[in-house]
Design an enzyme around this catalytic site. Structure first.
Site, PDB file in Angstrom:
ATOM      1  N   THR A   1      -3.535  -9.293  -4.763  1.00 42.68           N
ATOM      2  CA  THR A   1      -4.767  -9.608  -4.026  1.00 42.68           C
ATOM      3  C   THR A   1      -4.754  -9.016  -2.613  1.00 42.68           C
ATOM      4  OG1 THR A   1      -3.976 -11.677  -3.028  1.00 42.68           O
ATOM      5  CG2 THR A   1      -4.957 -11.827  -5.235  1.00 42.68           C
TER       6      THR A   1
ATOM      7  N   GLN B   1       0.263 -10.701  -2.608  1.00 40.95           N
ATOM      8  CA  GLN B   1      -0.855 -11.564  -2.214  1.00 40.95           C
ATOM      9  C   GLN B   1      -1.087 -11.404  -0.730  1.00 40.95           C
ATOM     10  OE1 GLN B   1       0.384 -15.606  -3.178  1.00 40.95           O
ATOM     11  NE2 GLN B   1      -1.643 -15.991  -4.020  1.00 40.95           N
TER      12      GLN B   1
ATOM     13  N   ARG C   1       7.921   1.333   3.130  1.00 37.89           N
ATOM     14  CA  ARG C   1       6.863   0.827   4.023  1.00 37.89           C
ATOM     15  C   ARG C   1       7.422   0.465   5.398  1.00 37.89           C
ATOM     16  NH1 ARG C   1       2.490  -0.940   0.157  1.00 37.89           N
ATOM     17  NH2 ARG C   1       1.275  -1.887   1.808  1.00 37.89           N
TER      18      ARG C   1
ATOM     19  N   ASN D   1     -10.488   5.013  -2.106  1.00 36.68           N
ATOM     20  CA  ASN D   1     -10.128   5.614  -3.397  1.00 36.68           C
ATOM     21  C   ASN D   1     -11.119   5.218  -4.490  1.00 36.68           C
ATOM     22  OD1 ASN D   1      -7.877   7.046  -2.694  1.00 36.68           O
ATOM     23  ND2 ASN D   1      -6.452   5.918  -3.986  1.00 36.68           N
TER      24      ASN D   1
ATOM     25  N   LYS E   1       5.576  -1.609  13.610  1.00 34.39           N
ATOM     26  CA  LYS E   1       4.573  -2.527  14.175  1.00 34.39           C
ATOM     27  C   LYS E   1       5.221  -3.817  14.656  1.00 34.39           C
ATOM     28  CE  LYS E   1       0.462  -0.457  13.481  1.00 34.39           C
ATOM     29  NZ  LYS E   1      -0.564  -0.262  14.514  1.00 34.39           N
TER      30      LYS E   1
ATOM     31  N   ARG F   1      -6.342   4.728   0.537  1.00 35.74           N
ATOM     32  CA  ARG F   1      -6.546   3.277   0.591  1.00 35.74           C
ATOM     33  C   ARG F   1      -7.465   2.857  -0.547  1.00 35.74           C
ATOM     34  NH1 ARG F   1      -6.800   1.773   6.961  1.00 35.74           N
ATOM     35  NH2 ARG F   1      -7.246   3.960   7.274  1.00 35.74           N
TER      36      ARG F   1
ATOM     37  N   GLY G   1      -3.067  -4.854 -11.394  1.00 39.70           N
ATOM     38  CA  GLY G   1      -4.308  -5.135 -10.663  1.00 39.70           C
ATOM     39  C   GLY G   1      -4.468  -6.597 -10.293  1.00 39.70           C
TER      40      GLY G   1
ATOM     41  N   TYR H   1       6.295   1.734   8.912  1.00 39.56           N
ATOM     42  CA  TYR H   1       5.055   1.139   9.431  1.00 39.56           C
ATOM     43  C   TYR H   1       5.287  -0.332   9.806  1.00 39.56           C
ATOM     44  CZ  TYR H   1       0.041  -0.099   9.484  1.00 39.56           C
ATOM     45  OH  TYR H   1      -1.217  -0.528   9.826  1.00 39.56           O
TER      46      TYR H   1
HETATM   47  P1  NAD Z   1      -6.853   5.768  11.178  1.00 36.97           P
HETATM   48  O1  NAD Z   1      -5.741   6.539  10.567  1.00 36.97           O
HETATM   49  O2  NAD Z   1      -8.244   6.094  10.774  1.00 36.97           O
HETATM   50  O3  NAD Z   1      -6.765   5.808  12.761  1.00 36.97           O
HETATM   51  C1  NAD Z   1      -5.576   6.002  13.461  1.00 36.97           C
HETATM   52  C2  NAD Z   1      -5.835   7.044  14.535  1.00 36.97           C
HETATM   53  O4  NAD Z   1      -4.645   7.233  15.313  1.00 36.97           O
HETATM   54  C3  NAD Z   1      -6.198   8.411  13.967  1.00 36.97           C
HETATM   55  O5  NAD Z   1      -7.347   8.905  14.603  1.00 36.97           O
HETATM   56  C4  NAD Z   1      -4.974   9.262  14.247  1.00 36.97           C
HETATM   57  O6  NAD Z   1      -5.278  10.645  14.393  1.00 36.97           O
HETATM   58  C5  NAD Z   1      -4.456   8.627  15.521  1.00 36.97           C
HETATM   59  N1  NAD Z   1      -3.022   8.839  15.755  1.00 36.97           N
HETATM   60  C6  NAD Z   1      -2.003   8.699  14.888  1.00 36.97           C
HETATM   61  N2  NAD Z   1      -0.835   8.958  15.486  1.00 36.97           N
HETATM   62  C7  NAD Z   1      -1.131   9.259  16.791  1.00 36.97           C
HETATM   63  C8  NAD Z   1      -0.346   9.615  17.911  1.00 36.97           C
HETATM   64  N3  NAD Z   1       0.998   9.704  17.828  1.00 36.97           N
HETATM   65  N4  NAD Z   1      -0.980   9.864  19.088  1.00 36.97           N
HETATM   66  C9  NAD Z   1      -2.317   9.780  19.181  1.00 36.97           C
HETATM   67  N5  NAD Z   1      -3.116   9.456  18.147  1.00 36.97           N
HETATM   68  C10 NAD Z   1      -2.525   9.187  16.948  1.00 36.97           C
HETATM   69  O7  NAD Z   1      -6.544   4.225  10.861  1.00 36.97           O
HETATM   70  P2  NAD Z   1      -7.380   2.923  11.170  1.00 36.97           P
HETATM   71  O8  NAD Z   1      -7.610   2.246   9.885  1.00 36.97           O
HETATM   72  O9  NAD Z   1      -8.547   3.231  12.033  1.00 36.97           O
HETATM   73  O10 NAD Z   1      -6.313   2.061  11.967  1.00 36.97           O
HETATM   74  C11 NAD Z   1      -6.366   1.928  13.378  1.00 36.97           C
HETATM   75  C12 NAD Z   1      -5.279   0.951  13.811  1.00 36.97           C
HETATM   76  O11 NAD Z   1      -5.478  -0.321  13.208  1.00 36.97           O
HETATM   77  C13 NAD Z   1      -3.864   1.400  13.428  1.00 36.97           C
HETATM   78  O12 NAD Z   1      -2.983   1.102  14.485  1.00 36.97           O
HETATM   79  C14 NAD Z   1      -3.556   0.547  12.232  1.00 36.97           C
HETATM   80  O13 NAD Z   1      -2.165   0.319  12.094  1.00 36.97           O
HETATM   81  C15 NAD Z   1      -4.303  -0.736  12.528  1.00 36.97           C
HETATM   82  N6  NAD Z   1      -4.649  -1.455  11.310  1.00 36.97           N
HETATM   83  C16 NAD Z   1      -5.599  -0.985  10.455  1.00 36.97           C
HETATM   84  C17 NAD Z   1      -5.864  -1.690   9.272  1.00 36.97           C
HETATM   85  C18 NAD Z   1      -6.917  -1.220   8.307  1.00 36.97           C
HETATM   86  O14 NAD Z   1      -7.069  -1.834   7.262  1.00 36.97           O
HETATM   87  N7  NAD Z   1      -7.682  -0.195   8.573  1.00 36.97           N
HETATM   88  C19 NAD Z   1      -5.141  -2.839   8.967  1.00 36.97           C
HETATM   89  C20 NAD Z   1      -4.162  -3.266   9.861  1.00 36.97           C
HETATM   90  C21 NAD Z   1      -3.920  -2.581  11.039  1.00 36.97           C
HETATM   91  N1  UDP Z   2      -4.214   0.332  -4.864  1.00 34.49           N
HETATM   92  C1  UDP Z   2      -4.622   0.607  -6.156  1.00 34.49           C
HETATM   93  N2  UDP Z   2      -5.195   1.814  -6.407  1.00 34.49           N
HETATM   94  C2  UDP Z   2      -5.401   2.753  -5.452  1.00 34.49           C
HETATM   95  C3  UDP Z   2      -5.000   2.466  -4.131  1.00 34.49           C
HETATM   96  C4  UDP Z   2      -4.394   1.246  -3.871  1.00 34.49           C
HETATM   97  O1  UDP Z   2      -4.454  -0.213  -7.070  1.00 34.49           O
HETATM   98  O2  UDP Z   2      -5.938   3.823  -5.777  1.00 34.49           O
HETATM   99  C5  UDP Z   2      -3.618  -0.980  -4.581  1.00 34.49           C
HETATM  100  C6  UDP Z   2      -2.303  -0.945  -3.800  1.00 34.49           C
HETATM  101  O3  UDP Z   2      -1.202  -0.836  -4.667  1.00 34.49           O
HETATM  102  C7  UDP Z   2      -2.338  -2.293  -3.099  1.00 34.49           C
HETATM  103  C8  UDP Z   2      -3.838  -2.518  -2.820  1.00 34.49           C
HETATM  104  O4  UDP Z   2      -4.535  -1.671  -3.728  1.00 34.49           O
HETATM  105  O5  UDP Z   2      -1.880  -3.310  -3.958  1.00 34.49           O
HETATM  106  C9  UDP Z   2      -4.248  -2.180  -1.389  1.00 34.49           C
HETATM  107  O6  UDP Z   2      -3.778  -0.889  -1.088  1.00 34.49           O
HETATM  108  P1  UDP Z   2      -4.095  -0.156   0.290  1.00 34.49           P
HETATM  109  O7  UDP Z   2      -3.275   1.083   0.309  1.00 34.49           O
HETATM  110  O8  UDP Z   2      -5.561  -0.026   0.456  1.00 34.49           O
HETATM  111  O9  UDP Z   2      -3.636  -1.190   1.395  1.00 34.49           O
HETATM  112  P2  UDP Z   2      -2.286  -2.021   1.648  1.00 34.49           P
HETATM  113  O10 UDP Z   2      -1.389  -1.925   0.449  1.00 34.49           O
HETATM  114  O11 UDP Z   2      -1.694  -1.384   2.847  1.00 34.49           O
HETATM  115  O12 UDP Z   2      -2.781  -3.395   1.840  1.00 34.49           O
END
Ligand code: NAD
Ligand code: UDP
Length: 315
Positions: free
Chosen positions: A213, A279, A145, A193, A152, A189, A210, A148
């Site tokens: 949280t 968590q 991980r 899923n 970040k 996600r 499971g 990422y």
């Molecule tokens: P997403 O994958 O749907 O959106 C990310 C977008 O960035 C996509 O459209 C992708 O094509 C574009 N992208 C990736 N690499 C690129 C690059 N090098 N140049 C230009 N475009 C690029 O994901 P999201 O859920 O919409 O997430 C958006 C932002 O929010 C991300 O930065 C993510 O880390 C952050 N974020 C999201 C969540 C969440 O739960 N969805 C949680 C925490 C942080």
């Molecule tokens: N997870 C799961 N089944 C799935 C996908 C995810 O049990 O099919 C679990 C995963 O292991 C994690 C939580 O759900 O504990 C959230 O996963 P996700 O990938 O959505 O987000 P993140 O782990 O980045 O918070």
């Protein structure tokens, strides 16, 4: 003739959160420039905006410099799901780090305010619960991980150094798990899923037992928080947590999705991925104090809208 309309760049604007943010900014009367390389985003997410004269979309990878004139930048470009950010981990780190340098350099040149979409993953597998912004986190720097999480974290470092060294106005949002329409159905996600599996009648894949949280925020609430953070005065830099403090086990989420879809899917156990946080729950005291923000959409209401979207779009 000069325009007084604010011109806003949204990187990652064709993604899940980005496309909702573009809509929100257009509704606020701004001009929006969406930049995306379509790695995980899709043209279909922004197709309905293309006829709007205030909206423009450009294909570009932010690991390369970008020369545009804008007043504000929301830096969202980055794959966000473990499956996608681990697909090409070097590119993930480049997107966070080189991408941040390029977008901060742009902000510096054009004197724009820039907001970073950071993440609860900066807290890693946290020892402190709920997570407050002053917690420094527990991240494995060499695990799967890390591309990422550390990418970040480094982006946050760059934001604060550009702010201190070059006086670039910054805002850093730490976003917790967000869900809603336009999630990519293949990105693995948990919410997407489970909904897709339930609608197909396939087994619901629970990783581990499971009991881990997460706190799930509906996308409209999240986008409102991002917009409010950008609108704050220059003294507010963040980091500020944005998420829904309601905390659910993954098993509870599975049971809720099965009940709400009326699915006959059964639960199937799979190994827990390495470094999967046990968590997660945001402390949103700061968001409430600085942005007067809190989420309003309860989990079941948000799931209802998300299930309806997946059912209509893919089934
Ligand atoms: P997403 O994958 O749907 O959106 C990310 C977008 O960035 C996509 O459209 C992708 O094509 C574009 N992208 C990736 N690499 C690129 C690059 N090098 N140049 C230009 N475009 C690029 O994901 P999201 O859920 O919409 O997430 C958006 C932002 O929010 C991300 O930065 C993510 O880390 C952050 N974020 C999201 C969540 C969440 O739960 N969805 C949680 C925490 C942080
Ligand atoms: N997870 C799961 N089944 C799935 C996908 C995810 O049990 O099919 C679990 C995963 O292991 C994690 C939580 O759900 O504990 C959230 O996963 P996700 O990938 O959505 O987000 P993140 O782990 O980045 O918070």
């Amino acid at each position: 003739m000069t325009s007084t309309t604010e011109r806003v760049l949204v990187t990652g604007g064709a993604g899940f959160i980005g496309s909702h943010l573009c809509e929100r900014l257009l509704a606020a009367g701004k001009e929006v420039l969406c930049v995306d390389n379509y790695f995980t985003g899709a043209r279909s997410n922004i197709a309905h905006l293309l006829d709007n004269p205030k909206f423009e979309a450009v294909r570009h990878d932010i690991t390369f410099p970008l020369y545009v004139e804008v007043d504000e930048i929301y830096n969202l470009a980055c794959p966000a799901s473990p499956v996608h950010y681990q697909f090409d981990p070097v590119q993930t780190t480049k997107t966070s780090v080189h991408g941040a340098i390029n977008m901060l350099g742009l902000a510096k040149r054009v004197k724009a305010t820039i907001l970073q979409a950071s993440t609860s993953e900066v807290y890693g597998d946290p020892f402190v619960h709920p997570q407050r912004e002053d917690y420094w986190g527990n991240v494995n720097p060499i695990g799967p991980r890390a591309c990422y999480d550390e990418g970040k974290r480094c982006a946050e470092t760059l934001f604060f150094d550009y702010n201190r060294q070059h006086k670039v106005p910054i805002k850093v949002a730490r976003i917790f798990n967000t869900y809603g329409p336009r999630m990519n159905p293949n990105d693995g996600r948990v919410v997407s899923n489970f909904i897709v599996q339930a609608l197909k009648g396939d087994p619901i894949t629970i990783y581990g037992d499971g009991s881990q949280t997460r706190s799930f925020c509906y996308v409209d609430d999240l986008v409102e928080g991002l917009h409010r953070l950008m609108e704050t005065d220059g003294t507010v830099t963040g980091p500020i947590n944005l998420g829904n403090p309601g905390e659910f086990t993954i098993l509870e989420l599975a049971e809720t999705v099965i009940r709400m879809t009326g699915s006959r899917s059964r639960v199937e156990r799979h190994p827990l991925p390495q470094d999967d946080p046990r968590q997660r729950k945001p402390d949103i005291t700061k968001a409430h104090a600085y942005l007067k923000w809190m989420p309003h959409v309860p989990l079941e209401e948000g799931l209802e809208r998300t299930i309806a979207y997946f059912a209509k779009t893919y089934f």
